[in-house]
Every structure is written in C-alpha cells, then in structure tokens.
Scaffold this active site. Structure first.
Site, PDB file in Angstrom:
ATOM      1  N   GLY A 155       0.813  -1.207   0.000  1.00  0.00           N
ATOM      2  CA  GLY A 155       0.000   0.000   0.000  1.00  0.00           C
ATOM      3  C   GLY A 155       0.847   1.258   0.000  1.00  0.00           C
ATOM      4  O   GLY A 155       1.815   1.399  -0.761  1.00  0.00           O
ATOM      5  N   CYS A 156       0.486   2.198   0.859  1.00  0.00           N
ATOM      6  CA  CYS A 156       1.168   3.493   0.912  1.00  0.00           C
ATOM      7  C   CYS A 156       2.618   3.381   1.375  1.00  0.00           C
ATOM      8  O   CYS A 156       3.420   4.275   1.097  1.00  0.00           O
ATOM      9  CB  CYS A 156       0.403   4.441   1.835  1.00  0.00           C
ATOM     10  N   ALA A 157       2.963   2.307   2.066  1.00  0.00           N
ATOM     11  CA  ALA A 157       4.336   2.128   2.542  1.00  0.00           C
ATOM     12  C   ALA A 157       5.275   1.729   1.421  1.00  0.00           C
ATOM     13  O   ALA A 157       6.498   1.777   1.579  1.00  0.00           O
ATOM     14  CB  ALA A 157       4.387   1.082   3.649  1.00  0.00           C
ATOM     15  N   ALA A 158       4.725   1.351   0.259  1.00  0.00           N
ATOM     16  CA  ALA A 158       5.545   0.778  -0.804  1.00  0.00           C
ATOM     17  C   ALA A 158       6.525   1.777  -1.398  1.00  0.00           C
ATOM     18  O   ALA A 158       7.574   1.385  -1.902  1.00  0.00           O
ATOM     19  CB  ALA A 158       4.659   0.194  -1.898  1.00  0.00           C
ATOM     20  N   PHE A 168       4.432   4.930   5.239  1.00  0.00           N
ATOM     21  CA  PHE A 168       3.622   4.209   6.228  1.00  0.00           C
ATOM     22  C   PHE A 168       2.445   3.544   5.519  1.00  0.00           C
ATOM     23  O   PHE A 168       1.824   4.137   4.632  1.00  0.00           O
ATOM     24  CB  PHE A 168       3.099   5.163   7.296  1.00  0.00           C
TER      25      PHE A 168
END
Length: 366
Positions: free
Chosen positions: A129-132, A325
């Site tokens: 997700g956004c942590a990628a 994150f």
C-alpha cells in the site's frame, strides 16, 4: 511526477457526498472529516461521471492496465533523463502499485516496450500500500549496496479512483472517497554519481497486531478498502521506531535537515511534528502533496522528494529522513545525506565506492 488531467476539488467532493448520501445518518461527520483532510484538489484517470460508475472489477482492471501503459513510459523517461542514464544503464526496476493487478507485472512490459536489457531484474511490490514508496527506496538501496555499480529505477503507479466502491457507506469509506487521488512517480537510485540523497541506512518496523487496520477486502466487485479509526493515531508508536533508526546511525531524529514522509492525512503530519519534536514546516513537502493531489498512496514519498528538488535541494551534507507508512501497520524508513554531483567529483574514488547510493532527481511534474 505526473497526475491525470481530470480534476475534482474539495467543494465538488463535498457536494457529491451531500447529493449521493442525503439520508446517511453520519453524513455531517463524514463531511467534517473530508474537510479536515486539507485536500483541495485531486486528479483522477477518468471523468468523475465514469469514476462513480462500477462496471465490474474486470473492466476496471482493464482501465488500470490501459492507463498505466499509456502514462508510465513518459514518467520513466523523464526520470532517466534527469538521472542522465539510458534504459540500458538500469539493472533493476522496482514497480509499486496497490490499485490494480497485472501478471506479468508492468515491469515486463516496460522492459520490452522501452528497450531495457533483457537481464534487467524485476521487483514488483503490490501489497504494501502506501508504505511501498518507502519500501521501493529501501530495496533500491539494498540492491545498490550489494552491487555498487548498479542503477535502480523506481516506479509508483497508483489509480486510487479505480478502487471506488459505491456500496461502501461506512464513515471511513466516505472519508477515503474524499482523500485519495491518482498519480504516477518515478525516481532513479544511482550506484555512483548524481545529485540527491546519498542513502546510508534503512529499516522497517511493524506495529504488532495491526494487520486489520488498513486492508483490502477482495470481493467480486474488486478491492474494498478498509480503514480502522485508530490509524490516524499510529504515529505515536511509530515515532520511536524513527528515532531508533536515527539513533543507530548516531543521529537525532528531532534534529535533521529535511523530512520526506508519506502524507496519509493531516493528523499523521501533525503527530509526527509533535512526537519527533520537529517544526511543522519540516513537513511542508508532504503537506503540499496532500493539499494538491490528496493521498496518492505509494507515490507520495516520491512526489515530496520531487518538491525538495524543485526547492533547490538541500545544502551539501544535510541529513534527512525518508519514510512511508502503510498496511501492517508498517513503516519503511531510510536515512541519507544530500550530495551534489559537483561535490561528489571532488571526493576520493575510494570514498565514492564506499557510499555510492544516491536517490537522484525524481521526475518534474508534467
């Protein structure tokens, strides 16, 4: 950084919510939460009339593939041009996306379409997700540490609007409808040379027992995004992880020169400022991305980095933190110093080989 041409404003988002959810018992709360995001505009790959329809997961995924193939190559080319590299200079492509699915990955198509060597490694990341975005930087750092003369290409392609689900009526879903946007970003991590962040250390931290706080419920209709109400408060347990990584490197996380972090929402940035004891101005790049584009998932970190470049970069030797994150709840973190190409040429060759990992210029907005 590149964003689609279709734009929806905060005012239009609020009006749509009022018109489509007139009888929703928690509509006033949802409207307040959307307003509090600070998102002024978002860009989407289809006109809003098409976005609000749901032709089915199969058709939506076809849109994802078509739009990715149409838009990604130009972004990649500009990243290569900024890094002064050719496709044949790239040794690994790290492609991150959580808003559509392709197998083989878009990396295979890019290698064939753009003339990358057939020996180019492929690392597609689909479930962070956004942590990628942070994870991609870290994996590029790892690769260039193992192969000091290698170059890595990072591509983040997120079409969050294709995950809109008209039947998801929880407050968290309504909030997400006004928070997420679409965007594509690319950056190069050079093994040697270049101007940018000289990466020195990276790490990851997972908050135990939080895997259900950010997740997809995968149904016949596609990806249904689930967001727990406790997510905005996660910076309190993650801030010590950021401090710990910096401390291992002999740095104070509260006393760095620049911060490039994922902007999931204003609460994330406010809490980071509080728990790291950092002036809110330090997160201006991330906040600008949130305001202008919304939460563009894994692409946020790369766009915030682009804004640092556009401001003129940092002084040589300036120390910084990059972090993404996302689901898990996971933090992907890295530390590095700003280095310019001119200064690098004056460094002794053995030192250049010892610390050769640079995140070079990410793409300017088109």
């Amino acid at each position: 950084m590149s964003v689609p041409e279709h734009v929806i404003t905060m005012e239009e988002t609020l009006e749509l919510a009022r018109r489509r959810h007139t009888d929703h018992p928690q509509l006033p709360l949802a409207l307040r939460l959307i307003e509090n995001t600070g998102v002024r505009t978002r860009h989407i790959v289809q006109p809003i009339e098409e976005t609000l329809k749901h032709p089915g997961f199969e058709d939506r995924n076809k849109v994802y593939e078509r739009e990715a193939k149409s838009r990604v190559p130009a972004v990649v080319q500009r990243a290569l041009d900024d890094a002064e590299l050719l496709t044949t200079d790239i040794d690994v492509i790290i492609y991150v996306s959580c808003t559509g699915f392709m197998m083989p990955s878009l990396t295979a198509w890019l290698i064939n379409e753009m003339g990358f060597d057939s020996t180019t490694r492929q690392i597609p990341i689909a479930q962070l997700g956004c942590a990628a975005g942070g994870a991609a930087i870290n994996r590029a750092h790892d690769f260039c540490t193992a192969y000091p003369e290698a170059n890595a290409l990072i591509v983040a392609c997120e079409f969050c609007s294709l995950c809109y689900q008209p039947t998801d009526l929880g407050v968290g879903s309504l909030l997400c409808n006004g928070l997420f946007g679409d965007g594509i970003a690319a950056a190069v991590v050079r093994g040697q040379g270049g101007t940018g962040v000289r990466l020195e250390r990276n790490g990851s931290y997972l908050i135990p027992k939080t895997e259900e706080w950010i997740m997809y419920d995968v149904k016949a209709t596609g990806f249904h995004f689930l967001l727990d109400k406790r997510v905005p408060a996660t910076m309190e347990p993650l801030a010590p992880a950021l401090k710990g990584l910096a401390g291992e490197h002999g740095w104070d996380a509260s006393d760095l020169d620049f911060y490039i972090v994922h902007a999931g929402g204003p609460r994330i940035l406010d809490d980071l400022s509080k728990f790291l004891q950092v002036d809110p101005h330090a997160f201006r790049f991330s906040r600008a991305t949130l305001t202008e584009y919304g939460n563009i998932a894994s692409a946020v970190v790369l766009d915030a980095l682009r804004r640092l470049f556009d401001e003129g970069g940092a002084t040589d030797g300036a120390r910084g933190l990059l972090a993404g994150f996302g689901p898990g709840i996971t933090a992907e973190m890295s530390l590095g110093c700003w280095q310019t190409a001119d200064v690098r040429r004056g460094v002794r060759d053995d030192m250049t080989r010892a610390v050769p990992r640079d995140v070079t210029r990410s793409v300017r907005q088109t």
